[in-house]
Write an enzyme that holds these catalytic residues in place. Structure first.
Site, PDB file in Angstrom:
ATOM      1  N   ASN A 142       1.412  11.830   5.041  1.00 18.09           N
ATOM      2  CA  ASN A 142       0.865  11.078   6.172  1.00 18.09           C
ATOM      3  C   ASN A 142       1.616  11.512   7.423  1.00 18.09           C
ATOM      4  O   ASN A 142       2.850  11.511   7.439  1.00 18.09           O
ATOM      5  CB  ASN A 142       1.042   9.580   5.963  1.00 18.09           C
ATOM      6  CG  ASN A 142      -0.177   8.905   5.363  1.00 18.09           C
ATOM      7  OD1 ASN A 142      -0.276   7.692   5.363  1.00 18.09           O
ATOM      8  ND2 ASN A 142      -1.117   9.683   4.859  1.00 18.09           N
ATOM      9  N   TYR A 180       0.826  -1.209   0.000  1.00 22.99           N
ATOM     10  CA  TYR A 180       0.000   0.000   0.000  1.00 22.99           C
ATOM     11  C   TYR A 180       0.864   1.265   0.000  1.00 22.99           C
ATOM     12  O   TYR A 180       1.806   1.396   0.780  1.00 22.99           O
ATOM     13  CB  TYR A 180      -0.919   0.032   1.233  1.00 22.99           C
ATOM     14  CG  TYR A 180      -1.623   1.367   1.380  1.00 22.99           C
ATOM     15  CD1 TYR A 180      -2.653   1.715   0.507  1.00 22.99           C
ATOM     16  CD2 TYR A 180      -1.231   2.276   2.346  1.00 22.99           C
ATOM     17  CE1 TYR A 180      -3.278   2.942   0.605  1.00 22.99           C
ATOM     18  CE2 TYR A 180      -1.851   3.512   2.454  1.00 22.99           C
ATOM     19  CZ  TYR A 180      -2.881   3.844   1.581  1.00 22.99           C
ATOM     20  OH  TYR A 180      -3.488   5.070   1.679  1.00 22.99           O
ATOM     21  N   ARG A 225      -9.678  32.377  46.915  1.00 18.02           N
ATOM     22  CA  ARG A 225      -9.343  31.304  47.845  1.00 18.02           C
ATOM     23  C   ARG A 225      -8.931  30.024  47.130  1.00 18.02           C
ATOM     24  O   ARG A 225      -8.109  29.246  47.638  1.00 18.02           O
ATOM     25  CB  ARG A 225     -10.559  31.026  48.727  1.00 18.02           C
ATOM     26  CG  ARG A 225     -10.246  30.152  49.905  1.00 18.02           C
ATOM     27  CD  ARG A 225     -11.391  29.789  50.816  1.00 18.02           C
ATOM     28  NE  ARG A 225     -12.678  30.352  50.534  1.00 18.02           N
ATOM     29  CZ  ARG A 225     -13.836  29.722  50.807  1.00 18.02           C
ATOM     30  NH1 ARG A 225     -13.809  28.500  51.302  1.00 18.02           N
ATOM     31  NH2 ARG A 225     -14.990  30.295  50.565  1.00 18.02           N
ATOM     32  N   TYR A 237     -14.285  32.246  46.133  1.00 11.84           N
ATOM     33  CA  TYR A 237     -13.520  31.147  45.543  1.00 11.84           C
ATOM     34  C   TYR A 237     -12.461  31.619  44.549  1.00 11.84           C
ATOM     35  O   TYR A 237     -11.403  31.005  44.429  1.00 11.84           O
ATOM     36  CB  TYR A 237     -14.454  30.180  44.804  1.00 11.84           C
ATOM     37  CG  TYR A 237     -15.294  29.297  45.689  1.00 11.84           C
ATOM     38  CD1 TYR A 237     -15.229  29.376  47.082  1.00 11.84           C
ATOM     39  CD2 TYR A 237     -16.173  28.371  45.136  1.00 11.84           C
ATOM     40  CE1 TYR A 237     -16.003  28.561  47.882  1.00 11.84           C
ATOM     41  CE2 TYR A 237     -16.953  27.554  45.921  1.00 11.84           C
ATOM     42  CZ  TYR A 237     -16.872  27.651  47.307  1.00 11.84           C
ATOM     43  OH  TYR A 237     -17.638  26.849  48.097  1.00 11.84           O
ATOM     44  N   PHE A 241      -0.807   7.345  11.963  1.00 10.72           N
ATOM     45  CA  PHE A 241      -1.128   8.714  11.548  1.00 10.72           C
ATOM     46  C   PHE A 241      -2.389   9.256  12.235  1.00 10.72           C
ATOM     47  O   PHE A 241      -2.739  10.419  12.062  1.00 10.72           O
ATOM     48  CB  PHE A 241      -1.348   8.769  10.034  1.00 10.72           C
ATOM     49  CG  PHE A 241      -2.272   7.700   9.515  1.00 10.72           C
ATOM     50  CD1 PHE A 241      -3.562   7.564   9.986  1.00 10.72           C
ATOM     51  CD2 PHE A 241      -1.834   6.805   8.551  1.00 10.72           C
ATOM     52  CE1 PHE A 241      -4.402   6.580   9.512  1.00 10.72           C
ATOM     53  CE2 PHE A 241      -2.674   5.814   8.067  1.00 10.72           C
ATOM     54  CZ  PHE A 241      -3.968   5.698   8.550  1.00 10.72           C
ATOM     55  N   GLU A 290     -11.654   5.551   5.485  1.00 12.15           N
ATOM     56  CA  GLU A 290     -11.269   6.294   6.689  1.00 12.15           C
ATOM     57  C   GLU A 290     -12.557   6.645   7.433  1.00 12.15           C
ATOM     58  O   GLU A 290     -13.077   7.763   7.351  1.00 12.15           O
ATOM     59  CB  GLU A 290     -10.464   7.537   6.291  1.00 12.15           C
ATOM     60  CG  GLU A 290      -9.171   7.144   5.573  1.00 12.15           C
ATOM     61  CD  GLU A 290      -8.537   8.281   4.789  1.00 12.15           C
ATOM     62  OE1 GLU A 290      -8.968   9.436   4.967  1.00 12.15           O
ATOM     63  OE2 GLU A 290      -7.623   8.008   3.999  1.00 12.15           O
ATOM     64  N   HIS A 332      -4.038  16.350  -3.131  1.00 11.87           N
ATOM     65  CA  HIS A 332      -4.419  16.460  -1.718  1.00 11.87           C
ATOM     66  C   HIS A 332      -4.259  17.874  -1.154  1.00 11.87           C
ATOM     67  O   HIS A 332      -4.642  18.125  -0.015  1.00 11.87           O
ATOM     68  CB  HIS A 332      -3.590  15.476  -0.881  1.00 11.87           C
ATOM     69  CG  HIS A 332      -4.019  14.045  -1.014  1.00 11.87           C
ATOM     70  ND1 HIS A 332      -4.074  13.397  -2.223  1.00 11.87           N
ATOM     71  CD2 HIS A 332      -4.427  13.135  -0.082  1.00 11.87           C
ATOM     72  CE1 HIS A 332      -4.473  12.157  -2.037  1.00 11.87           C
ATOM     73  NE2 HIS A 332      -4.701  11.970  -0.748  1.00 11.87           N
TER      74      HIS A 332
END
Length: 503
Positions: A196, A54, A283, A280, A328, A412, A84
Site C-alpha cells: 500500500n 483490516y 515575444r 509569439y 494510499f 475500490e 498482487h
C-alpha cells in the site's frame, strides 16, 4: 548536505536526488529504529488482543470481512505479495526502482506502518549492495497505492521475483546467495504496509521533476539562441512589463532572458529590418516558459509533501487503534502530474514554432538555413521530426486522472490512474529533450549568418559546445547523426554544467 534521518527529517526534492547518489546520507538512527519497533509492537498487541483490524487479521479488498486467525497472519502477508505481483510490460528504469525503495523506507520509518526493523534494514541493504528489484511498468491504477509495482518491488524480500544485480537481471535467489542473504518471513501487517502506498507514482514524479527542471533551463537557453539567430527584439523581456503581471514563473524567465542576452552584440540589431514586434514564439517566451515553470513549482511542492508522508493503510496509531482510510489514493499527485505533462509538452510546442521561424528565410537568414538550397535540402526535414514529437506529446496529454475504472469488486470504486500520469510525464520529457536538441542545432546554424557579431558570453559557450559535435552545415549530410550527437551532449555532465551557469 548533512545526513538525513529516515522517518524523521523532512526531505526535499534536492535532498532526495542527492541521497539516490550517496546512500550514506540517509541514516537509520536509533531514534528511527525506536519508531519502527514501537509501531511493530503495536501491531503485535492488536493481533494478540483478538481485535478485528483490516489488513492485520482480515482479508483484503472485498475480503475485508473475512477474519484470519493469528496463526495464519504470516501466511496472509506472504500470499499478499505473490498474488498482487501481476505487473506487465518492460521494467521501469533501475534508478526509479531504487528511488521507490528509498521513498518507501522513509515512509515506513515514520512508525505508522507496523513493519519490523528487519524489513527496513533489508530494504536499505538492498540499495547499498545495488540489488534493485525488477518492476514492470504497467499494472497500477494508483488507488490502493501502487499495488502491483510495489508487490514486484518487495518480492525479493521473500526470495521471489527478479533483481538487478549490477547491470544484470537475475533471479532473486541467485542474488541472495551471492551476497550471503536469506529471504525474510513477513509478520502481521508487513505485506500490506509494503504494497500500500504511492511510491511508484512518487518516484516517477521525482525523477521527472529533476529532468523537467533541467529542460526548463535548457528551453530558455534554446529560446535565447533562436532569438539571436533571428535577430529578435529583446524589449519583451523588460522587467517593467512583468512587474505589472507578476506571475512567479514569468518573472523568472524574463529575468533569465535578460541575463542570457547580456553582453550580446546582436541584441537590438533587428531595427535594421524595421520590425515592430516578433512572432509569439519569441515575444512570449516569458509567458509560455513561465507558465510551465509554475506547473513545475506546483508539482514539486506536492511531491515533497508526498515524499514525507505515510501513504499505506491501515495507519497504526497505537496498540489499541489502527485507522483504515485512504492515504494510499494517488489523486493528489495524479492531477498535478497531468498538469505538469501538459506544461512540459508546451515547451516542445513553442520550440517547434521557433524552429519554423528560422527556416523561413527572413531577416538575413537563408531559406532552410542553407545557402545552397535546391541541390541541398538543408535543415528542412529535422523540423518534421520535431513536429512528429510534438504531436506524440499532445496525444500523451490526455489526463489519466480524468478516468476511473472500479476494481476489487467495487470496494475500490474510484481510482486515480496516477501511475499512468507519472509514466506519461516522463515520456513527454524525453520527447521535449529531443525537440530542444533540434532547436539548438537550428539556432547555432542561424547564428553562423550573424557573424562576425558575437552573442553573449554564455550563449557563445553553448554555441561552442554544440559545434564540438555538430559542425556548420554546408552541404547535405546525415543530419540524423548530428541530432543524436546533440541529444547525447545535452545529457552529458559537462553540458549540464554549462547550462547550470545560466541559473
Amino acid at each position: 548536505m548533512k545526513g538525513k534521518i529516515l522517518g524523521i527529517d523532512h526531505v526535499s526534492l534536492e535532498d532526495f536526488l542527492n541521497i539516490t547518489h550517496h546512500l550514506d546520507r540517509f541514516i537509520l538512527s536509533e531514534e528511527s529504529k525506536k519508531q519502527i519497533e514501537t509501531s511493530q509492537q503495536n501491531v503485535a498487541k492488536i493481533v494478540s488482543s483478538g481485535q478485528t483490524v483490516y489488513g492485520i487479521n482480515t482479508g483484503f479488498g472485498p475480503l475485508c470481512d473475512t477474519k484470519i486467525s493469528e496463526e495464519e497472519t504470516k501466511q496472509l502477508q506472504h500470499n499478499l505479495l505473490i498474488s498482487h505481483a501481476v505487473g506487465v510490460g518492460k521494467p521501469i528504469k533501475k534508478e526509479i526502482a531504487k528511488s521507490m525503495l528509498l521513498a518507501k523506507a522513509h515512509a515506513l520509518s515514520k512508525g505508522y506502518s507496523g513493519v519490523t526493523l528487519a524489513v527496513v534494514e533489508r530494504i536499505m541493504l538492498m540499495v547499498e549492495k545495488d540489488i534493485i528489484p525488477v518492476v514492470p511498468e504497467k499494472g497500477s491504477v494508483g488507488a490502493s497505492g501502487d499495488l502491483a509495482p510495489l508487490s514486484h518491488l518487495f518480492l525479493p524480500l521473500i526470495g521471489e521475483g527478479k533483481v538487478w544485480d549490477g547491470d544484470r537481471i537475475v533471479p532473486t535467489k541467485e542474488a541472495l546467495t551471492k551476497h550471503g542473504l536469506e529471504a525474510l518471513n513477513l509478520s502481521a501487517k508487513e505485506g500490506l504496509g509494503l504494497i500500500n502506498g504511492t511510491q511508484f507514482i512518487l518516484a516517477h514524479a521525482l525523477h521527472g521533476l529533476e529532468k523537467f527542471d533541467y529542460l526548463l533551463n535548457l528551453a530558455d537557453v534554446a529560446g535565447a539562441l533562436s532569438l539571436e539567430a533571428y535577430e529578435g527584439n529583446t524589449s519583451p523581456f523588460n522587467a517593467a512589463l512583468h512587474t505589472i503581471r507578476p506571475f512567479k514563473g514569468t518573472q523568472l524567465v524574463a529575468e533569465r532572458m535578460r541575463k542570457l542576452l547580456e553582453g550580446s552584440e546582436i541584441a537590438f540589431s533587428n531595427k535594421a529590418y524595421g520590425r515592430v514586434q516578433d512572432p509569439y514564439s519569441l515575444r512570449c517566451i516569458p509567458q509560455v516558459h513561465g507558465a510551465s515553470r509554475n506547473a513545475f513549482f506546483h508539482l514539486k511542492e506536492l511531491a515533497e509533501i508526498e515524499l514525507n508522508s505515510v501513504t499505506d493503510n491501515p495507519i497504526v496509531v497505537s496498540d489499541e487503534e489502527a485507522i483504515s482510510g485512504g492515504n494510499f489514493h494517488g489523486q493528489p499527485l495524479a492531477m498535478a502530474l497531468d498538469y505538469a505533462t501538459i506544461a512540459a509538452s508546451e515547451l516542445g510546442n513553442i520550440s517547434d514554432r521557433r524552429q519554423y521561424l528560422l527556416l523561413e528565410g527572413k531577416y538575413g537568414l537563408p531559406k532552410l538555413l542553407t545557402e545552397s538550397s535546391g541541390l541541398n535540402s538543408g535543415f528542412m526535414i529535422p523540423q518534421y521530426t520535431s513536429a512528429a514529437l510534438c504531436t506524440e506529446n499532445k496525444t500523451l496529454c490526455f489526463p489519466a486522472s480524468a478516468d476511473s475504472i472500479p476494481t476489487s469488486l467495487g470496494q475500490e470504486d474510484h481510482v486515480s490512474m496516477g501511475s499512468i500520469s507519472g509514466r506519461k510525464f516522463n515520456q513527454v520529457l524525453e520527447n521535449v529533450e529531443r525537440i530542444l536538441a533540434i532547436e539548438l542545432m537550428y539556432a547555432c546554424q542561424g547564428l553562423e549568418f550573424r557573424r562576425p557579431k558575437k552573442s553573449s558570453p554564455i550563449l557563445e559557450e553553448v554555441f561552442d559546445a554544440i559545434r564540438t559535435v555538430c559542425p556548420k552545415l554546408e552541404d547535405d549530410r546525415l543530419i540524423g547523426n548530428d541530432i543524436q550527437n546533440i541529444i547525447e551532449l545535452i545529457q552529458s555532465k559537462d553540458f549540464k554544467q554549462i547550462v547550470a551557469k545560466t541559473v
